[in-house]
Design an enzyme around this catalytic site. Structure first.
Site, PDB file in Angstrom:
ATOM      1  N   CYS B  85       0.822  -1.221   0.000  1.00  0.00           N
ATOM      2  CA  CYS B  85       0.000   0.000   0.000  1.00  0.00           C
ATOM      3  C   CYS B  85       0.847   1.258   0.000  1.00  0.00           C
ATOM      4  O   CYS B  85       0.332   2.354  -0.137  1.00  0.00           O
ATOM      5  CB  CYS B  85      -0.952  -0.009   1.185  1.00  0.00           C
ATOM      6  SG  CYS B  85      -2.176  -1.321   1.035  1.00  0.00           S
ATOM      7  N   HIS B 342      -9.457   3.993  -1.576  1.00  0.00           N
ATOM      8  CA  HIS B 342      -8.106   3.431  -1.526  1.00  0.00           C
ATOM      9  C   HIS B 342      -7.758   2.626  -2.779  1.00  0.00           C
ATOM     10  O   HIS B 342      -7.653   1.410  -2.749  1.00  0.00           O
ATOM     11  CB  HIS B 342      -7.958   2.571  -0.268  1.00  0.00           C
ATOM     12  CG  HIS B 342      -6.586   1.997  -0.062  1.00  0.00           C
ATOM     13  ND1 HIS B 342      -5.423   2.601  -0.518  1.00  0.00           N
ATOM     14  CD2 HIS B 342      -6.182   0.866   0.571  1.00  0.00           C
ATOM     15  CE1 HIS B 342      -4.382   1.857  -0.178  1.00  0.00           C
ATOM     16  NE2 HIS B 342      -4.813   0.791   0.475  1.00  0.00           N
TER      17      HIS B 342
END
Lengths: 469, 397
Positions: B85, B342
């Site tokens: 991430c 996201h």
């Protein structure tokens, strides 16, 4: 005299209330969880049996079942690997008959007599499925038993044996059948079963010069509870004083494992000098005369056996859960597709961490890690380690999560971080649990399970479970 | 070594709306964000000398061609990077270092992710993480990984599950409020504490509103030297510091004394970045804090790890409004991962985009007063084993 030097058993935690199958029917039967099969149950019974025994002394593993998860692939090798046994041993699967467990014991005794093995582990497990709505569905239970056969320090000697082979279609399954078939029960009971059992027991009594009254316990693997009222009359035994409780009400007929499980139940109650008659039925009949020795009191302490496993239970009263666990009721695909793939080469390479659950202990800092690492995560020492088996260590729960996006029969999947007694920590899936009972710090143990069946593999690994018993 | 402080400048940024962008492909997303950045910097594509593309993807094998093919760059070096991430920050960091090294005068960093073509409601298992071919690691979904931290956080600080879930709900409520002020955010609706507490369970104790948006989106930044930046615009930003740390732990091989209530890689990346940027008191000196709230519990742990509050004190601070837009240190003023969404590879650059707006007074309804220093922090992996990536940018003196 050769015989039994140790015993163990396994009954799954879950019991299906028979009332859930059909109104008005009483009792419950033991059912495996969706992640259990005959192999995982056999491993649990074998590990129970091996408590306090030298695992490295076992020379052979015989596995008896009619529900092997593979048609072509031996499962006694899987059991031997999960039990962390030597590799220079004999392994053999005894399959296709309800009599396979006693056939395996016979082979074990013969091997010991011939001197080709000193200790043989016989594990029997079964999980047969009766078609929904049939008497079989009511009667069949799941479970396993294991015996260690040797001629040193036996807790029960196997003194005599008589076998009959009988070609008949009484109970059977074709190679692609899910459910057990049978012919009309009046034919099976009256023309086949009673005849073979009485002939066989009579022959054994004659061979041993014993009378029916000489036995403290008589164990019969009745194919149906309906034969239980006639059998004592036909064999000339007292149904109350001599007949072993068939455990139909609380466990069910556990197929190839049934005879050995009832034998373990009998041994748990036995005292030195007791004689036990075991008749095992299936494509003929095996009758064994067994004498309990004075080693029974001490040598087999701390086993869960039948008693502890039967007392430790959770009731399922929703028939749909049972159908789902058996794959008879399927749901739509999972919301989150499972990742990963299974590789035969990786399974082979990682076999010591997968089957006996070996982590590594760092020789430099003594910390234990799983899975095995080349470089110690704690002190960074490279290649300084020894194998460290975690599968038989208890642990406590450090933290957990419960995932509702997993496949539905498992939801929620509990991820549990386990801290082992003696060191080491592992991320596990917790099975055989009730969500509301999960608490940080609760005691856990490890259980060999099937993670998934995918890509043509049954993928076995260890999960954590709340400590049983 | 001189470090990165004040050696490179951001002169233009672009960011798409994030969300379920079923009508846009990843190519559309990259063209949108990169052209917006070029227009912002009043620059032509041919002035870009090198580019980095951050994309995590469900698989590897994307390469830099993905960006080159979308933009039709003219035989310049384009490199695909991937770091869980923290992928977006990684693209930004590589482009910054190339400029600081004096190899290229202008570089492009682009992050993109197209998560909504899988047909799954959540994120499918990403490649690589903890997966052996033998698959003894049954996939553990991201919410369950961070739920392990939430369960342990409640236990460590003596919160009942109800108290703990209420604390987490306050984070979701704050970020939904901030998202309601952001026209680019995936979720732009306010929610209540009760809605968050009573939402469907995803991975106990994390419910639906504890989990960030699964979104499509892209963001891009143009990085150059301060000398060139001065010729382009007055309000460029300067990069003050980076911190990227990889933790060698993973499920099971995290040392047994790991507490599950802090993340060492985040602590270390914070120290690294603060030192480079010369930040001594983060709570006082930072105005815009974009941190990786993949789950509400992650935001709480990060705020403690980065020194915005003390260990175990997050609850008191969120209750006091410390992390609101008008509070002492605004955390996730654009709605965060929770509400902005996201799209993994784009997230780090989206965070820098918030600093880009806030530090230049362009944040509209959610403008933080006198914002001078902004941080962007990503974390990927699982508690105790992953990558933390952080960048600090500042307004021009």
């Amino acid at each position: 005299m050769a015989g039994i030097t140790s015993y163990g058993a396994y009954v799954p935690l879950w019991r299906l209330s028979r009332e859930a199958i059909m109104k008005g029917v009483r009792g419950e039967k033991a059912i495996r969880n969706y992640d259990e099969d005959s192999t995982t149950m056999a491993v649990a019974a074998a590990i129970d049996c091996l408590k306090g025994q030298k695992r490295e002394a076992v020379d052979a593993v015989f596995f008896a079942t009619t529900t092997s998860p593979y048609k072509e692939k031996q499962m006694s090798t899987t059991i031997a690997a999960a039990c962390d046994l030597r590799r220079d041993i004999t392994t053999c699967d005894f399959t296709s008959s309800l009599r396979s467990a006693t056939s395996a014991i016979k082979a074990a005794l013969d091997a010991i007599k011939a001197g080709s093995a000193k200790e043989v582990l016989v594990a029997a497990a079964d999980c047969r499925i009766g078609a929904p709505g049939t008497e079989f569905e009511q009667n069949f239970g799941d479970g396993a038993a294991a015996l260690l056969i040797s001629d040193k320090d036996v807790v029960a000697s196997i003194d005599a044996w008589h076998s009959i082979s009988n070609e008949a279609h009484d109970y059977w399954r074709l190679d692609d059948d899910t459910f057990v078939r049978s012919w009309e029960d009046r034919f099976v009971f009256n023309a086949v079963y009673y005849d073979i059992v009485t002939q066989n027991v009579t022959a054994l009594l004659k061979k041993t010069n014993l009378a029916p009254k000489d036995f403290a316990r008589v164990i019969i693997t009745a194919p149906s509870p309906r034969v239980l009222s006639d059998i004592p009359k036909k064999l000339g035994i007292d149904p109350k004083a001599q007949m072993q409780n068939p455990l139909y009400d609380i466990m069910g007929n556990t197929g190839a494992a049934y005879g050995l499980m009832l034998l373990v139940a009998a041994l748990e109650e036995a005292k030195a000098g007791d004689k036990i008659l075991l008749n095992n039925y299936g494509n003929g009949s095996d009758s064994l005369a067994i004498t309990v020795t004075d080693k029974i009191a001490k040598k087999v302490e701390g086993r869960r056996g039948l008693k502890t496993h039967l007392a430790s239970k959770k009731i399922i009263d929703d028939y749909r859960i049972y159908l789902q666990w058996r794959g008879l009721l399927t749901f739509e695909a999972t919301p989150t597709p499972p990742g990963g793939f299974i590789s035969a080469s990786a399974l082979y390479r990682d076999r010591s961490q997968i089957y006996p659950l070996h982590g590594r202990k760092c020789k430099s800092c003594n910390n234990i890690h799983f899975p095995p690492q080349r470089v110690c995560p704690t002190c960074k020492a490279k290649d300084q380690y020894e194998d460290w088996r975690l599968s038989d260590r208890k642990g406590t729960l450090f933290t957990f999560a419960a995932d509702y996006l997993c496949q539905r029969r498992e939801a929620p999947r509990v991820t549990a971080i386990v801290d082992f007694e003696g060191g080491g920590r592992m991320a596990t899936i917790m099975t055989d649990r009730v969500l509301d009972e999960i608490k940080i710090g609760m005691p856990l143990e490890m259980s060999f399970r099937k993670l998934a069946t995918q890509d043509g593999f049954h993928n076995y690994f260890w999960k954590s479970i709340p400590l049983r018993g | 070594m001189p470090g990165i402080r004040d050696r490179v400048a951001v002169v233009g940024m672009g960011c798409t709306r994030f969300g379920e962008l079923f009508h846009w492909s990843d190519q559309d997303l990259m063209v949108e964000s990169c052209y917006a950045a070029l227009e912002d910097a009043k620059m032509d594509l041919k002035e870009i000398k090198a580019a980095w593309l951050g994309i995590q993807g469900a698989e590897t094998g994307y390469s830099g061609c993905k960006l080159a093919r979308a933009l039709k760059t003219d035989y310049i070096p384009v490199t695909r990077v991937e770091n869980y991430c923290a992928t977006g920050i990684e693209a930004f960091r590589n482009a910054s270092y190339a400029v600081a090294a004096g190899i290229y005068d202008i570089a492009l960093a682009c992050g993109v992710e197209k998560l909504k073509d899988t047909g799954a409601a959540g994120v499918t298992q990403m490649g690589g993480e903890g997966q052996f071919g033998s698959w003894v690691w049954a996939p553990v979904i991201a919410p369950a990984r961070f739920a392990l931290a939430a369960t342990r956080y409640f236990h460590t600080y003596g919160l009942t599950p109800q108290e703990g879930k209420r604390m987490l709900a306050m984070i979701a409520v704050k970020n939904h409020h901030n998202g309601s002020l952001n026209p680019r955010a995936h979720f732009q609706r306010e929610i209540t504490i009760d809605q968050a507490v009573n939402a469907p369970m995803i991975a106990w104790p994390l419910g639906l509103f504890d989990c960030c948006g699964v979104s499509d989106g892209s963001a891009a930044a143009i990085i150059t030297t301060p000398e060139i930046a001065k010729r382009i615009r007055d309000d460029y930003l300067l990069v003050k510091g980076f911190g990227v740390c990889a933790d060698g732990g993973t499920f099971g091989v995290i040392p047994s004394d790991y507490d599950y209530v802090h993340i060492e890689a985040i602590v270390r990346s914070g120290k690294m970045a603060y030192e480079e940027a010369g930040i001594k008191n983060p709570r006082k000196e930072i105005d815009v804090a974009e941190v990786h709230d993949c789950f509400t519990i992650t935001e709480a742990v990060i705020c403690e790890d980065l020194g915005f509050t003390q260990r175990g004190r997050y609850k008191q601070d969120i209750e006091a409004g410390t992390f609101n837009i008008e509070g002492e240190i605004a955390v996730n003023s654009d709605g965060g991962l929770k509400c902005f969404g996201h799209p993994v590879g784009a997230t780090g650059l989206r965070m820098v985009f918030e600093s880009w707006l806030q530090l230049r007074g362009q944040a509209g309804a959610r403008q933080i007063k006198n914002a001078r220093i902004g941080i962007s922090q990503n974390y990927g992996g699982l508690p105790g084993g992953g990558i933390s990536g952080m960048v600090i940018v500042g307004a021009r003196d």
